[in-house]
Design a protein around this motif. Structure first.
Motif, PDB file in Angstrom:
ATOM      1  N   LYS A 131       8.909  17.262  21.556  1.00 43.91           N
ATOM      2  CA  LYS A 131       9.673  16.021  21.636  1.00 43.91           C
ATOM      3  C   LYS A 131       8.914  14.829  21.067  1.00 43.91           C
ATOM      4  O   LYS A 131       9.510  13.790  20.796  1.00 43.91           O
ATOM      5  CB  LYS A 131      10.075  15.742  23.080  1.00 43.91           C
ATOM      6  CG  LYS A 131       8.911  15.504  24.029  1.00 43.91           C
ATOM      7  CD  LYS A 131       9.400  15.329  25.462  1.00 43.91           C
ATOM      8  CE  LYS A 131       8.252  15.146  26.441  1.00 43.91           C
ATOM      9  NZ  LYS A 131       8.740  15.049  27.840  1.00 43.91           N
ATOM     10  N   ASN A 132       7.616  14.992  20.852  1.00 44.23           N
ATOM     11  CA  ASN A 132       6.786  13.913  20.313  1.00 44.23           C
ATOM     12  C   ASN A 132       6.229  14.220  18.928  1.00 44.23           C
ATOM     13  O   ASN A 132       5.393  13.458  18.424  1.00 44.23           O
ATOM     14  CB  ASN A 132       5.612  13.633  21.262  1.00 44.23           C
ATOM     15  CG  ASN A 132       6.062  13.139  22.612  1.00 44.23           C
ATOM     16  OD1 ASN A 132       7.051  12.417  22.724  1.00 44.23           O
ATOM     17  ND2 ASN A 132       5.352  13.535  23.662  1.00 44.23           N
ATOM     18  N   ASP A 133       6.667  15.303  18.309  1.00 46.76           N
ATOM     19  CA  ASP A 133       6.052  15.743  17.053  1.00 46.76           C
ATOM     20  C   ASP A 133       6.803  15.164  15.856  1.00 46.76           C
ATOM     21  O   ASP A 133       7.947  15.547  15.589  1.00 46.76           O
ATOM     22  CB  ASP A 133       6.062  17.267  16.968  1.00 46.76           C
ATOM     23  CG  ASP A 133       5.186  17.791  15.846  1.00 46.76           C
ATOM     24  OD1 ASP A 133       4.811  17.003  14.954  1.00 46.76           O
ATOM     25  OD2 ASP A 133       4.863  18.999  15.856  1.00 46.76           O
ATOM     26  N   PRO A 177      14.176  11.507  22.705  1.00 49.04           N
ATOM     27  CA  PRO A 177      14.774  10.359  22.005  1.00 49.04           C
ATOM     28  C   PRO A 177      14.128  10.044  20.666  1.00 49.04           C
ATOM     29  O   PRO A 177      14.740   9.333  19.852  1.00 49.04           O
ATOM     30  CB  PRO A 177      14.593   9.211  23.000  1.00 49.04           C
ATOM     31  CG  PRO A 177      13.486   9.638  23.910  1.00 49.04           C
ATOM     32  CD  PRO A 177      13.595  11.125  24.022  1.00 49.04           C
ATOM     33  N   ASN A 178      12.933  10.561  20.399  1.00 45.76           N
ATOM     34  CA  ASN A 178      12.265  10.279  19.134  1.00 45.76           C
ATOM     35  C   ASN A 178      12.606  11.280  18.033  1.00 45.76           C
ATOM     36  O   ASN A 178      12.180  11.106  16.888  1.00 45.76           O
ATOM     37  CB  ASN A 178      10.744  10.266  19.327  1.00 45.76           C
ATOM     38  CG  ASN A 178      10.296   9.142  20.236  1.00 45.76           C
ATOM     39  OD1 ASN A 178      10.841   8.042  20.191  1.00 45.76           O
ATOM     40  ND2 ASN A 178       9.307   9.408  21.080  1.00 45.76           N
ATOM     41  N   ILE A 179      13.340  12.341  18.380  1.00 45.47           N
ATOM     42  CA  ILE A 179      13.700  13.373  17.404  1.00 45.47           C
ATOM     43  C   ILE A 179      15.214  13.333  17.203  1.00 45.47           C
ATOM     44  O   ILE A 179      15.982  13.556  18.143  1.00 45.47           O
ATOM     45  CB  ILE A 179      13.286  14.784  17.875  1.00 45.47           C
ATOM     46  CG1 ILE A 179      11.797  14.826  18.233  1.00 45.47           C
ATOM     47  CG2 ILE A 179      13.628  15.810  16.796  1.00 45.47           C
ATOM     48  CD1 ILE A 179      10.857  14.615  17.077  1.00 45.47           C
ATOM     49  N   LEU A 180      15.641  13.058  15.981  1.00 44.23           N
ATOM     50  CA  LEU A 180      17.063  12.968  15.683  1.00 44.23           C
ATOM     51  C   LEU A 180      17.765  14.307  15.894  1.00 44.23           C
ATOM     52  O   LEU A 180      17.158  15.371  15.774  1.00 44.23           O
ATOM     53  CB  LEU A 180      17.262  12.532  14.232  1.00 44.23           C
ATOM     54  CG  LEU A 180      16.723  11.156  13.850  1.00 44.23           C
ATOM     55  CD1 LEU A 180      16.855  10.946  12.350  1.00 44.23           C
ATOM     56  CD2 LEU A 180      17.454  10.065  14.611  1.00 44.23           C
ATOM     57  N   ALA A 181      19.059  14.222  16.171  1.00 43.47           N
ATOM     58  CA  ALA A 181      19.875  15.422  16.340  1.00 43.47           C
ATOM     59  C   ALA A 181      21.175  15.255  15.572  1.00 43.47           C
ATOM     60  O   ALA A 181      21.721  14.154  15.469  1.00 43.47           O
ATOM     61  CB  ALA A 181      20.178  15.678  17.816  1.00 43.47           C
ATOM     62  N   SER A 182      21.660  16.354  15.034  1.00 44.61           N
ATOM     63  CA  SER A 182      22.992  16.365  14.438  1.00 44.61           C
ATOM     64  C   SER A 182      23.721  17.615  14.907  1.00 44.61           C
ATOM     65  O   SER A 182      23.118  18.562  15.421  1.00 44.61           O
ATOM     66  CB  SER A 182      22.922  16.339  12.906  1.00 44.61           C
ATOM     67  OG  SER A 182      22.678  17.629  12.391  1.00 44.61           O
TER      68      SER A 182
END
Length: 330
Positions: A131-133, A177-182
């Protein structure tokens, strides 16, 4: 690919971690056991993203979707990409496919335990939580999902699918929240009776990019213009989530845009798809705007055999087309 108005981007680019970024990507399916070779090939191909899809060690086996065997392997691929300056897209369709293989309708299941497992996993090579990468540019939930109205028993209903994407996108945003999702790239959007409420799904504020696949002439001529126009009005980017240049002496009919009889026509299709992602067409309806990039299926230096979709030096003309700098295309 940050959630900012399209008008503020350089043409054909999204923003990744505040910087302009154009996805030049490919899937790495079936090449996860030798990440160094796959990453080296990606760099030779001038790619900046590897999409990890169908990465479980046992094909569509639900018990393997959160196994240490699967995720230790994924750790190594991400770490190798990170060391080479590449990004990855994590594609979770394998989880949905594993649910379906067991007879469960994937869109009726709460995916939060699976998403939580992924988001909170700490990479065994780098020591960085997923989640932080920043290596992970985006996750895609379920590309090429089955259409509710086309008779697939595990497809579920329109309402179930729409609720699934709303629920699952929100869960990922909460967890990472720092990694976008589609949602992932849709097929079947050229059919008005598919049962996929793609407008609602793409308008979801947690859906970072409007994904569409091109596997047919109708995908190219109908779906891409419609999706790109709709999402331009939303102020949201579109993403050419999948295209293929497969080697097959007998393409699958006049609408097929996956299979081609020789290296030269495979290369011509690769150039057409790169041009499409730039918002242009040599002949026919063009997208309303440039995409934030594209992924092709599949990057690999495998032998030349009938039916292969691996693109690498074994197809020199197609590999040269993939390698061409974006600004020279067209």
């Amino acid at each position: 690919m940050d959630r900012v108005p399209v008008s503020s981007w350089p043409s054909g680019f999204g923003l990744l971690h505040g910087r302009p970024f154009h996805v030049r990507g490919a899937t790495a399916y079936s090449h996860y056991d030798d990440p160094r070779a796959e990453v080296t090939l990606a760099r030779r191909a001038q790619l900046n993203v590897l999409e990890l899809v169908e990465f479980d060690t046992r094909y569509h086996d639900l018990s393997d979707t959160m196994s240490e065997a699967t995720w230790t392997r994924v750790d190594k691929v991400i770490a190798t990409a990170r060391a080479a300056g590449l990004h990855v897209i994590l594609h979770f369709a394998e989880y949905g496919q594993s649910l379906a293989a067991g007879g469960t309708t994937p869109t009726t299941v709460d995916w939060k335990p699976y998403l939580s497992f992924v988001a909170n996993r700490v990479n065994t090579v780098t020591g960085v939580a997923y989640k932080n990468d920043p290596t992970i540019a985006m996750v895609q939930l379920y590309g090429e999902i089955d259409a509710p109205n086309f008779g697939v028993p595990t497809a579920g209903t329109t309402e179930q699918m729409t609720a699934f994407f709303a629920r699952t996108l929100a869960q990922w945003h909460e967890l990472a929240p720092n990694i976008l999702a589609s949602s992932g790239g849709f097929s079947y959007l050229n059919y008005s009776n598919s049962g996929i409420d793609w407008q609602t799904i793409m308008a979801d504020p947690n859906n970072a990019a409007c994904g569409v696949e091109v596997n047919s002439t109708a995908d190219r001529d109908v779906s891409v213009p419609n999706v790109s126009s709709y999402c331009e009005n939303l102020g949201k980017p579109w993403f050419l989530a999948a295209w293929s240049s497969c080697y097959n002496h007998n393409p699958w009919g006049p609408e097929d845009l996956d299979h081609f009889p020789d290296d030269a026509t495979m290369a011509a299709h690769a150039r057409e798809m790169k041009l499409l992602a730039l918002g242009r067409r040599a002949d026919g309806p063009a997208p309303a705007m440039p995409a934030i990039g594209s992924d092709f299926w599949n990057l690999g230096a495998s032998p030349v055999v009938e039916g292969t979709c691996d693109v690498g030096p074994q197809f020199p003309q197609t590999f040269a087309a993939v390698r061409e700098p974006v600004h020279r295309v067209g």
